[in-house]
Design a protein around this motif. Sequence first.
Motif, PDB file in Angstrom:
ATOM      1  N   LYS A   1       0.832  -1.198   0.000  1.00  0.00           N
ATOM      2  CA  LYS A   1       0.000   0.000   0.000  1.00  0.00           C
ATOM      3  C   LYS A   1       0.869   1.252   0.000  1.00  0.00           C
ATOM      4  N   TRP A   2       1.983   1.186   0.765  1.00  0.00           N
ATOM      5  CA  TRP A   2       2.937   2.293   0.805  1.00  0.00           C
ATOM      6  C   TRP A   2       4.293   1.782   0.327  1.00  0.00           C
TER       7      TRP A   2
ATOM      8  N   ASN B   1       2.820  -1.395   7.443  1.00  0.00           N
ATOM      9  CA  ASN B   1       2.454  -1.299   6.040  1.00  0.00           C
ATOM     10  C   ASN B   1       1.405  -2.365   5.748  1.00  0.00           C
ATOM     11  N   GLU B   2       0.882  -2.388   4.539  1.00  0.00           N
ATOM     12  CA  GLU B   2      -0.103  -3.401   4.149  1.00  0.00           C
ATOM     13  C   GLU B   2       0.243  -3.950   2.771  1.00  0.00           C
TER      14      GLU B   2
ATOM     15  N   ALA C   1      -0.555  -5.283  -0.845  1.00  0.00           N
ATOM     16  CA  ALA C   1      -1.591  -5.173  -1.869  1.00  0.00           C
ATOM     17  C   ALA C   1      -1.639  -6.444  -2.712  1.00  0.00           C
TER      18      ALA C   1
END
Length: 213
Positions: free
Chosen positions: A169-170, A187-188, A190
């Motif tokens: 995501k970042w 963070n995540e 994707a």
Amino acid sequence: MSCFAILLAGRVDATPALRAALSGSRIIAADDGLRHAASLGVTPELWVGDFDSSPPTPPAGFADLPRETFPADKDRTDGELAIDAALARGATSLILVGALGGPRSDHAFAHLVLALRLAAAGLAVECFDGIEHAWPLSPTPRRFDLALGTQFSILKFSDLAGLTIAGAKWPLADVAVPFHSILTQSNEAAGPITVTVREGAAILLAQVDPAVR
């Protein structure tokens, strides 16, 4: 490749994913890490340590387990002794089970440092307890097949140079991150991510989605 799993005394959730990860691995238990063997459905080939945190008698079914006993006053942890035993038996990859969480934060820190040391020596190493999964990072780009939305952090043990995170995501592209920065927290994914650290010592720590445990 000869894979060994080291049972440590920290938190463990005996999920299907963890049990599958241990399939085919040889098992060595470090002191109170033996208590996880029954729930994981594994039988260690060796039990090592000073046994200061183990019950006086081993759990049912493990009375005849071979032991290597060490004095309580020593300059290596029980986890290190178990890892040394695995390396002496030809281990080329290691899964440290119960290395994260638990009642002793200093133990968790020590296990992460051990993982970095082992990876620097050329071994494939990971920490997995069914709840969190951790891998040392290196200059070689590595893909991690994380589920969409998986939370992860990059834990730094030094200043980093050339940190690249793709598929998150970042994302980050070839950035320098000082040791004291919190930039790499939470963070995540994707989807699958690829991470590279050109210089410095770091570990990817991912939360395991309860739906896939």
